[in-house]
Design an enzyme around this catalytic site. Structure first.
Site, PDB file in Angstrom:
ATOM      1  N   GLU A   1       0.885  -1.175   0.000  1.00  0.00           N
ATOM      2  CA  GLU A   1       0.000   0.000   0.000  1.00  0.00           C
ATOM      3  C   GLU A   1       0.917   1.218   0.000  1.00  0.00           C
ATOM      4  O   GLU A   1       1.422   1.625   1.039  1.00  0.00           O
ATOM      5  CB  GLU A   1      -0.900  -0.019   1.245  1.00  0.00           C
ATOM      6  CG  GLU A   1      -1.859  -1.206   1.313  1.00  0.00           C
ATOM      7  CD  GLU A   1      -3.043  -1.082   0.359  1.00  0.00           C
ATOM      8  OE1 GLU A   1      -3.283   0.019  -0.172  1.00  0.00           O
ATOM      9  OE2 GLU A   1      -3.724  -2.093   0.129  1.00  0.00           O
TER      10      GLU A   1
ATOM     11  N   CYS B   1      -2.067   9.429   2.213  1.00  0.00           N
ATOM     12  CA  CYS B   1      -1.616   8.800   0.966  1.00  0.00           C
ATOM     13  C   CYS B   1      -2.512   9.135  -0.212  1.00  0.00           C
ATOM     14  O   CYS B   1      -2.052   9.235  -1.340  1.00  0.00           O
ATOM     15  CB  CYS B   1      -1.529   7.292   1.141  1.00  0.00           C
ATOM     16  SG  CYS B   1      -3.072   6.569   1.715  1.00  0.00           S
TER      17      CYS B   1
HETATM   18  P1  NAD Z   1       8.283   4.670   4.979  1.00  0.00           P
HETATM   19  O1  NAD Z   1       8.285   3.851   3.748  1.00  0.00           O
HETATM   20  O2  NAD Z   1       9.397   5.588   5.232  1.00  0.00           O
HETATM   21  O3  NAD Z   1       8.157   3.741   6.277  1.00  0.00           O
HETATM   22  C1  NAD Z   1       7.191   2.731   6.437  1.00  0.00           C
HETATM   23  C2  NAD Z   1       7.733   1.619   7.303  1.00  0.00           C
HETATM   24  O4  NAD Z   1       8.858   1.052   6.642  1.00  0.00           O
HETATM   25  C3  NAD Z   1       8.193   2.054   8.673  1.00  0.00           C
HETATM   26  O5  NAD Z   1       7.684   1.147   9.627  1.00  0.00           O
HETATM   27  C4  NAD Z   1       9.707   1.974   8.610  1.00  0.00           C
HETATM   28  O6  NAD Z   1      10.287   1.559   9.808  1.00  0.00           O
HETATM   29  C5  NAD Z   1       9.953   0.917   7.544  1.00  0.00           C
HETATM   30  N1  NAD Z   1      11.224   1.100   6.807  1.00  0.00           N
HETATM   31  C6  NAD Z   1      11.801   2.269   6.461  1.00  0.00           C
HETATM   32  N2  NAD Z   1      12.960   2.044   5.765  1.00  0.00           N
HETATM   33  C7  NAD Z   1      13.082   0.694   5.662  1.00  0.00           C
HETATM   34  C8  NAD Z   1      14.062  -0.167   5.063  1.00  0.00           C
HETATM   35  N3  NAD Z   1      15.113   0.308   4.425  1.00  0.00           N
HETATM   36  N4  NAD Z   1      13.874  -1.509   5.146  1.00  0.00           N
HETATM   37  C9  NAD Z   1      12.793  -2.011   5.778  1.00  0.00           C
HETATM   38  N5  NAD Z   1      11.850  -1.245   6.381  1.00  0.00           N
HETATM   39  C10 NAD Z   1      11.995   0.093   6.327  1.00  0.00           C
HETATM   40  O7  NAD Z   1       6.869   5.460   4.937  1.00  0.00           O
HETATM   41  P2  NAD Z   1       6.361   6.627   5.884  1.00  0.00           P
HETATM   42  O8  NAD Z   1       7.211   7.827   5.674  1.00  0.00           O
HETATM   43  O9  NAD Z   1       6.138   6.125   7.263  1.00  0.00           O
HETATM   44  O10 NAD Z   1       4.918   6.861   5.256  1.00  0.00           O
HETATM   45  C11 NAD Z   1       4.671   7.738   4.207  1.00  0.00           C
HETATM   46  C12 NAD Z   1       4.493   7.018   2.883  1.00  0.00           C
HETATM   47  O11 NAD Z   1       3.531   5.981   3.014  1.00  0.00           O
HETATM   48  C13 NAD Z   1       3.945   7.932   1.803  1.00  0.00           C
HETATM   49  O12 NAD Z   1       4.585   7.651   0.582  1.00  0.00           O
HETATM   50  C14 NAD Z   1       2.469   7.550   1.716  1.00  0.00           C
HETATM   51  O13 NAD Z   1       1.871   7.827   0.481  1.00  0.00           O
HETATM   52  C15 NAD Z   1       2.527   6.102   2.006  1.00  0.00           C
HETATM   53  N6  NAD Z   1       1.247   5.636   2.537  1.00  0.00           N
HETATM   54  C16 NAD Z   1       0.476   4.816   1.779  1.00  0.00           C
HETATM   55  C17 NAD Z   1      -0.764   4.419   2.268  1.00  0.00           C
HETATM   56  C18 NAD Z   1      -1.676   3.536   1.474  1.00  0.00           C
HETATM   57  O14 NAD Z   1      -2.650   3.046   2.058  1.00  0.00           O
HETATM   58  N7  NAD Z   1      -1.452   3.310   0.211  1.00  0.00           N
HETATM   59  C19 NAD Z   1      -1.183   4.835   3.528  1.00  0.00           C
HETATM   60  C20 NAD Z   1      -0.343   5.650   4.258  1.00  0.00           C
HETATM   61  C21 NAD Z   1       0.873   6.052   3.768  1.00  0.00           C
END
Ligand code: NAD
Length: 448
Positions: free
Chosen positions: A207, A241
């Site tokens: 997502e 998002c």
């Molecule tokens: P992110 O991708 O930075 O982090 C999400 C999760 O991934 C966190 O728990 C983090 O600890 C983990 N993570 C980060 N780097 C990692 C790595 N290298 N390896 C493994 N895990 C890792 O996202 P964010 O900044 O928390 O959220 C914002 C993003 O999420 C935006 O792009 C938004 O559009 C998207 N989003 C999508 C939805 C949806 O339903 N489609 C909903 C909410 C947010």
């Protein structure tokens, strides 16, 4: 981590997560725990994101409470093994689809709706009869603590367990042979998750985000359009998002639209007390770089992690703000002269998570919805498509894949096991060797 993974495996194999009564009761326990800890959740959301009580209740607490009830009401029927039709040449045979839990599930959450985006997939994973490991976002630590408290007080760790931490915790979790990984977050991290999961062929749901367009043609009701765009864009300070990332407005109505937009902003936000803050200084710095001061027609004051809604006018695709998902309270306005032009531009961009169209022209709406591909969307509205549990939710292409919400949440965490049951009363030798000319003629008659 490994010990708990093994213990969850044994618990799953003990068959205890499978009966309807267990799943229903555990969902009830989750619901009661959320109700009991409502104040803690509200406080944590205020602390981590300065989320107002209204937004926190509507988009995180109330949302998940309602979702649990929706699932509980329908779960028994979703779980049933369904008999399907069988071709007539398969004599005395009946055919079935039996949903079974995938097994052990990993949920990884983002920071923007840190409670809802962990609990909503959890509801699906529990409904489908799985065991679950959860990794909430480390950028909202107070919410992560409340989630851990709720889960550890309510469930045995052999069934559901929270692991807190950053990338290194995720990396360790991703070493384990889960049966499904459900990730919500950025496209960049989604790619990493997909790659790691591919080594063990673990199915994933991604997502993700992206730049969700909003098209406003010359027939739109400007007052309602302005209200619904401001609502969708500045909800959670743009950290949604499916927020309208930018507005693509017909040149003929650009000026009147901008005027109404600014009037509506003043009406909606007499002060900014109710506005959510940006999650971290790092994100504030990132957003600052997207503001071209020459194009600002509203806002620009930044105090710590609060950014006053910013409207940018006469933006083009070359501007910094149009290169990546904004994920903050900045609304760029681009203009167009023909719908052909908009469709052509958007067909050559990544398929977005959401697309919004404001128009009173049925032909224009039909064109946009037929010719553009996107995850989910709305005509004359923003965000609200996500509220209807009868609509599966998810992205396409770079905005992710897999869907959830309502029945789709049950389906995504279930494997649809299929089988036939063939009576032994009749066993004509027609399909068995040795193959004769007569048998060949018969098979050609049946299979054509
Ligand atoms: P992110 O991708 O930075 O982090 C999400 C999760 O991934 C966190 O728990 C983090 O600890 C983990 N993570 C980060 N780097 C990692 C790595 N290298 N390896 C493994 N895990 C890792 O996202 P964010 O900044 O928390 O959220 C914002 C993003 O999420 C935006 O792009 C938004 O559009 C998207 N989003 C999508 C939805 C949806 O339903 N489609 C909903 C909410 C947010």
């Amino acid at each position: 981590m490994e010990a708990i993974f093994k213990a969850q495996r044994l618990f799953f194999l003990s068959q205890q997560t499978k009966p309807f009564e267990f799943r229903y009761q555990q969902l009830e326990n989750l619901r009661n725990a959320i109700m009991k800890h409502q104040d803690d959740i509200l406080k944590a959301l205020q602390k981590d994101l300065h989320k107002s009580t209204f937004e926190a209740y509507a988009t995180e607490i109330g949302y998940t409470l309602k979702s649990i009830r929706f699932v509980q009401k329908r779960l028994k029927s979703w779980m049933k093994t369904k008999k399907v039709k069988t071709p007539s040449f398969q004599l005395l045979t009946s055919s079935y689809i039996q949903p079974e839990p995938k097994g052990q599930v990993l949920l990884i959450g983002p920071f923007n709706y840190p409670f809802q985006l962990v609990i909503e997939p959890l509801i699906g994973a529990m409904a489908a009869g799985n065991t679950v490991m959860i990794k909430p976002s480390e950028f909202t630590p107070s919410v992560a603590n409340v989630i851990e408290k709720i889960i550890s007080e309510t469930f045995d760790e052999n069934y559901i367990k929270v692991f807190q931490g950053g990338v290194e915790v995720n990396q360790a979790l991703l070493e384990l042979p889960f049966n499904h990984i459900f990730f919500t977050g950025s496209t960049k991290v989604g790619q990493i998750i997909y790659e790691l999961a591919s080594k063990k062929l673990i199915p994933v749901t991604l997502e993700l985000g992206g730049k969700s367009p909003t098209i406003i043609d010359e027939t739109a009701n400007l007052k309602v359009t302005a209200r619904r765009i401001i609502y969708g864009k500045f909800l959670n300070a743009g950290q949604t998002c499916i927020a309208p990332d930018y507005v693509y407005v017909h040149k003929l109505i650009q000026k009147p639209f901008e005027k109404i937009l600014l009037e509506t902003l003043a009406e909606f936000y007499p002060d900014y007390e109710s506005m959510t803050h940006i999650v971290s200084d790092q994100h504030v710095e990132r957003l600052k770089k997207l503001i071209d001061k020459k194009k600002v027609i509203h806002g620009g004051n930044i105090t710590d992690k609060h950014i006053e809604p910013i409207i940018l006018s006469n933006v083009t695709w070359k501007d910094a703000v149009m290169q990546d998902e904004i994920f903050g309270p900045i609304l760029p306005i681009l203009t167009f002269e023909t719908l052909d032009e908009v469709i052509d531009v958007l067909q050559n961009k990544d398929q977005p998570l959401a697309l919004y169209m404001f128009s009173n022209n049925k032909k224009n709406i039909k064109r946009v919805f037929n010719e553009l591909s996107f995850g989910n969307g709305a005509i004359n509205d923003t965000i609200m498509q996500v509220v209807n549990p009868h609509l599966p939710f998810g992205g396409i292409g770079m905005s992710g894949f897999g869907q959830y919400h309502g029945k789709a949440s049950f389906d995504v965490f279930s494997h649809m096991k299929t089988y036939i049951n063939h009576s032994v009363k009749l066993d004509p030798p027609i399909a068995y060797p040795p193959y004769t000319k007569k048998k060949e003629q018969f098979i050609k008659k049946v299979l054509k």
